[in-house]
Design a protein around this motif. Structure first.
Motif, PDB file in Angstrom:
ATOM      1  N   PRO A  35      50.859  55.183  12.885  1.00 45.74           N
ATOM      2  CA  PRO A  35      50.594  54.172  11.839  1.00 45.74           C
ATOM      3  C   PRO A  35      51.879  53.357  11.540  1.00 45.74           C
ATOM      4  CG  PRO A  35      50.413  56.608  11.519  1.00 45.74           C
ATOM      5  CD  PRO A  35      50.773  56.526  12.942  1.00 45.74           C
ATOM      6  N   VAL A  36      51.314  52.259  11.011  1.00 46.21           N
ATOM      7  CA  VAL A  36      52.525  51.218  10.800  1.00 46.21           C
ATOM      8  C   VAL A  36      52.665  51.113   9.405  1.00 46.21           C
ATOM      9  CG1 VAL A  36      51.710  49.983  12.896  1.00 46.21           C
ATOM     10  CG2 VAL A  36      50.536  49.451  10.801  1.00 46.21           C
ATOM     11  N   ASP A  37      53.658  50.359   8.940  1.00 44.80           N
ATOM     12  CA  ASP A  37      54.051  50.155   7.462  1.00 44.80           C
ATOM     13  C   ASP A  37      53.274  48.859   6.997  1.00 44.80           C
ATOM     14  OD1 ASP A  37      56.124  51.989   7.281  1.00 44.80           O
ATOM     15  OD2 ASP A  37      56.875  50.951   8.915  1.00 44.80           O
TER      16      ASP A  37
ATOM     17  N   LEU B  24      47.438  52.032   8.519  1.00 44.47           N
ATOM     18  CA  LEU B  24      48.737  52.121   7.726  1.00 44.47           C
ATOM     19  C   LEU B  24      48.969  53.452   7.326  1.00 44.47           C
ATOM     20  CD1 LEU B  24      47.628  49.407   4.808  1.00 44.47           C
ATOM     21  CD2 LEU B  24      49.535  48.989   6.650  1.00 44.47           C
ATOM     22  N   ALA B  25      50.366  53.654   7.322  1.00 43.28           N
ATOM     23  CA  ALA B  25      51.009  54.809   6.924  1.00 43.28           C
ATOM     24  C   ALA B  25      50.958  54.786   5.339  1.00 43.28           C
ATOM     25  CB  ALA B  25      52.521  54.808   7.431  1.00 43.28           C
ATOM     26  N   PRO B  26      51.555  56.136   4.676  1.00 45.09           N
ATOM     27  CA  PRO B  26      51.244  56.218   3.473  1.00 45.09           C
ATOM     28  C   PRO B  26      52.192  55.107   2.687  1.00 45.09           C
ATOM     29  CG  PRO B  26      51.473  58.294   4.299  1.00 45.09           C
ATOM     30  CD  PRO B  26      51.580  57.259   5.504  1.00 45.09           C
ATOM     31  N   HIS B  27      51.567  54.375   1.735  1.00 45.12           N
ATOM     32  CA  HIS B  27      52.370  53.340   1.043  1.00 45.12           C
ATOM     33  C   HIS B  27      52.148  52.084   1.858  1.00 45.12           C
ATOM     34  CE1 HIS B  27      53.836  56.295  -1.905  1.00 45.12           C
ATOM     35  NE2 HIS B  27      54.329  56.925  -0.968  1.00 45.12           N
ATOM     36  N   GLY B  28      51.706  52.007   2.922  1.00 46.02           N
ATOM     37  CA  GLY B  28      51.552  50.869   3.690  1.00 46.02           C
ATOM     38  C   GLY B  28      50.954  49.684   2.916  1.00 46.02           C
ATOM     39  N   ARG B  29      51.181  48.555   3.433  1.00 50.43           N
ATOM     40  CA  ARG B  29      50.435  47.304   2.968  1.00 50.43           C
ATOM     41  C   ARG B  29      49.643  46.546   3.857  1.00 50.43           C
ATOM     42  NH1 ARG B  29      55.820  48.522   3.434  1.00 50.43           N
ATOM     43  NH2 ARG B  29      56.512  46.280   3.659  1.00 50.43           N
ATOM     44  N   LEU B  30      48.379  45.992   3.581  1.00 47.77           N
ATOM     45  CA  LEU B  30      47.550  45.188   4.370  1.00 47.77           C
ATOM     46  C   LEU B  30      47.607  43.773   3.528  1.00 47.77           C
ATOM     47  CD1 LEU B  30      44.524  45.926   6.364  1.00 47.77           C
ATOM     48  CD2 LEU B  30      44.369  43.988   4.693  1.00 47.77           C
TER      49      LEU B  30
ATOM     50  N   TYR C 289      38.716  54.203  -2.613  1.00 39.33           N
ATOM     51  CA  TYR C 289      39.336  55.712  -2.103  1.00 39.33           C
ATOM     52  C   TYR C 289      40.120  55.490  -0.887  1.00 39.33           C
ATOM     53  CZ  TYR C 289      39.297  60.629  -0.668  1.00 39.33           C
ATOM     54  OH  TYR C 289      39.674  61.844  -0.466  1.00 39.33           O
ATOM     55  N   ASP C 290      40.032  54.482   0.020  1.00 43.87           N
ATOM     56  CA  ASP C 290      40.713  54.349   1.087  1.00 43.87           C
ATOM     57  C   ASP C 290      42.126  53.866   0.631  1.00 43.87           C
ATOM     58  OD1 ASP C 290      38.767  55.116   2.819  1.00 43.87           O
ATOM     59  OD2 ASP C 290      37.924  52.904   3.154  1.00 43.87           O
ATOM     60  N   LEU C 291      42.255  53.153  -0.478  1.00 46.07           N
ATOM     61  CA  LEU C 291      43.566  52.788  -1.085  1.00 46.07           C
ATOM     62  C   LEU C 291      44.253  53.891  -1.617  1.00 46.07           C
ATOM     63  CD1 LEU C 291      42.538  49.360  -2.655  1.00 46.07           C
ATOM     64  CD2 LEU C 291      43.433  49.733  -0.455  1.00 46.07           C
ATOM     65  N   LEU C 292      43.393  54.801  -2.411  1.00 51.12           N
ATOM     66  CA  LEU C 292      44.246  55.879  -3.182  1.00 51.12           C
ATOM     67  C   LEU C 292      44.617  57.016  -2.121  1.00 51.12           C
ATOM     68  CD1 LEU C 292      41.267  56.545  -5.815  1.00 51.12           C
ATOM     69  CD2 LEU C 292      43.453  55.548  -6.362  1.00 51.12           C
ATOM     70  N   VAL C 293      43.899  57.238  -1.244  1.00 52.83           N
ATOM     71  CA  VAL C 293      44.434  58.068  -0.200  1.00 52.83           C
ATOM     72  C   VAL C 293      45.555  57.392   0.503  1.00 52.83           C
ATOM     73  CG1 VAL C 293      43.885  59.505   1.825  1.00 52.83           C
ATOM     74  CG2 VAL C 293      42.247  59.143   0.064  1.00 52.83           C
ATOM     75  N   GLY C 294      46.850  57.920   0.566  1.00 52.26           N
ATOM     76  CA  GLY C 294      48.086  57.467   1.200  1.00 52.26           C
ATOM     77  C   GLY C 294      48.649  56.220   0.249  1.00 52.26           C
ATOM     78  N   ALA C 295      48.105  56.047  -1.035  1.00 55.77           N
ATOM     79  CA  ALA C 295      48.844  55.022  -1.784  1.00 55.77           C
ATOM     80  C   ALA C 295      48.814  53.688  -1.302  1.00 55.77           C
ATOM     81  CB  ALA C 295      50.057  55.561  -2.606  1.00 55.77           C
TER      82      ALA C 295
END
Length: 307
Positions: free
Chosen positions: A194-196, A214-220, A233-239
């Motif tokens: 995973p990446v940040d 993305l890793a948790p709290h990651g940004r695209l 849901y893909d955003l909620l999981v892992g914030a």
């Protein structure tokens, strides 16, 4: 002068070369004798859209041939680059002074069209990701005119690991040569560790694997004209978060930021930390071949027209 135009939508074959009068610069405009013209994916896509034809604009670089009323910043003979919204695929183009910037001594016209606009998009997308030193980054379309610069900028910003995502394995060596630690192909089952943050220039179906990478709290950061949707849901999981970026909003609304980024790009260029690559130079009458290179995802770096 010569100018490339089209009369109905379609593939590269609808482009044709015509004779046209040299335009007169109006208030706030520069008449530029073009030395290099950048070919961009958004313009290539516009030619295929079933709507009224548009003027083929984009990035240009060259010498100022004449200035319009009220222009004091530039004079004939100055070397400039910038984005034109009228006809840019031409021997001469009108460039509004607000979109112009000087080409420094020691830089070629091809450097300018490969670096300034594409580099500004890449740099702006990176800033939108709010990168922290030591974070891992992933850049899609990593061999493209914007992507190959975004990859280098991520490394220069202190990323601990930079991954490039490309459409085919034939681009892997090129991307690794730019400093990528890893290279993946879009249809790979896994994109590795995973990446940040992800800088995405593709959109569409690639948004889902981009979010998955993305890793948790990651940004695209989405800066593509390719559209696409994401599941909440893909955003909620892992914030995770998706951030939209558009260069035009910066150019129009934050000119001081635009200018600061431009100066930073040239600094990195002259220090050797940023290397714009020109995939191919096409003559003006070969504009269709230039569009074919973009549509076929064949380019490694920037595609340029040379009048």
């Amino acid at each position: 002068m010569r100018r490339v135009r089209y009369e109905h939508s379609g593939g590269p074959d609808v482009l044709f070369l015509e004779d046209a009068p040299v335009p007169e610069p109006g208030p706030g405009e520069l008449l530029v004798r073009t030395e290099a013209i950048g070919v961009t994916l958004p313009v290539v896509r516009k030619v295929r859209e079933p709507r009224e034809p548009i003027a083929l604009g984009g990035e240009i670089a060259g010498d100022v041939a004449a200035v319009g009323p009220g222009v004091t910043e530039y004079a004939p003979g100055d070397r400039v680059t910038g984005l034109v919204f009228g006809h840019g695929y031409a021997d001469y183009a009108l460039l509004h002074v607000a979109m112009a910037s000087p080409v420094p001594d020691g830089a070629r016209a091809t450097d300018a069209v490969a670096l300034v606009r594409s580099g500004l998009v890449a740099y702006g997308a990176l800033q939108a990701a709010r990168p922290e030193p030591g974070e891992a980054a992933l850049v899609t379309a990593a061999a493209s005119g914007v992507g190959h610069l975004a990859l280098q900028l991520a490394a220069a910003s202190g990323a601990s690991r930079v991954m490039g995502a490309v459409s085919g394995t034939g681009k892997a060596e090129f991307v690794r040569g730019l400093g990528a630690d890893d290279v993946v192909v879009y249809d790979d089952e896994s994109w590795g560790d995973p990446v940040d943050y992800v800088l995405d220039a593709v959109g569409g179906d690639l948004l889902t694997p981009g979010l998955k990478a993305l890793a948790p709290h990651g940004r695209l950061v989405a800066y593509s004209s390719g559209g696409g949707t994401v599941e909440a849901y893909d955003l909620l999981v892992g914030a995770k978060s998706v951030i939209g970026f558009q260069m035009a909003l910066i150019a129009r609304g934050k000119p001081e930021t635009y200018e600061r980024w431009r100066k930073e790009l040239w600094r990195l260029f002259f220090e050797g930390a940023l290397r714009p690559v020109v995939h191919a130079e096409f003559a003006l009458e070969d504009a269709a071949r230039a569009h074919e290179a973009i549509e076929g995802r064949a380019n490694l770096g920037k595609v340029v027209l040379i009048p």
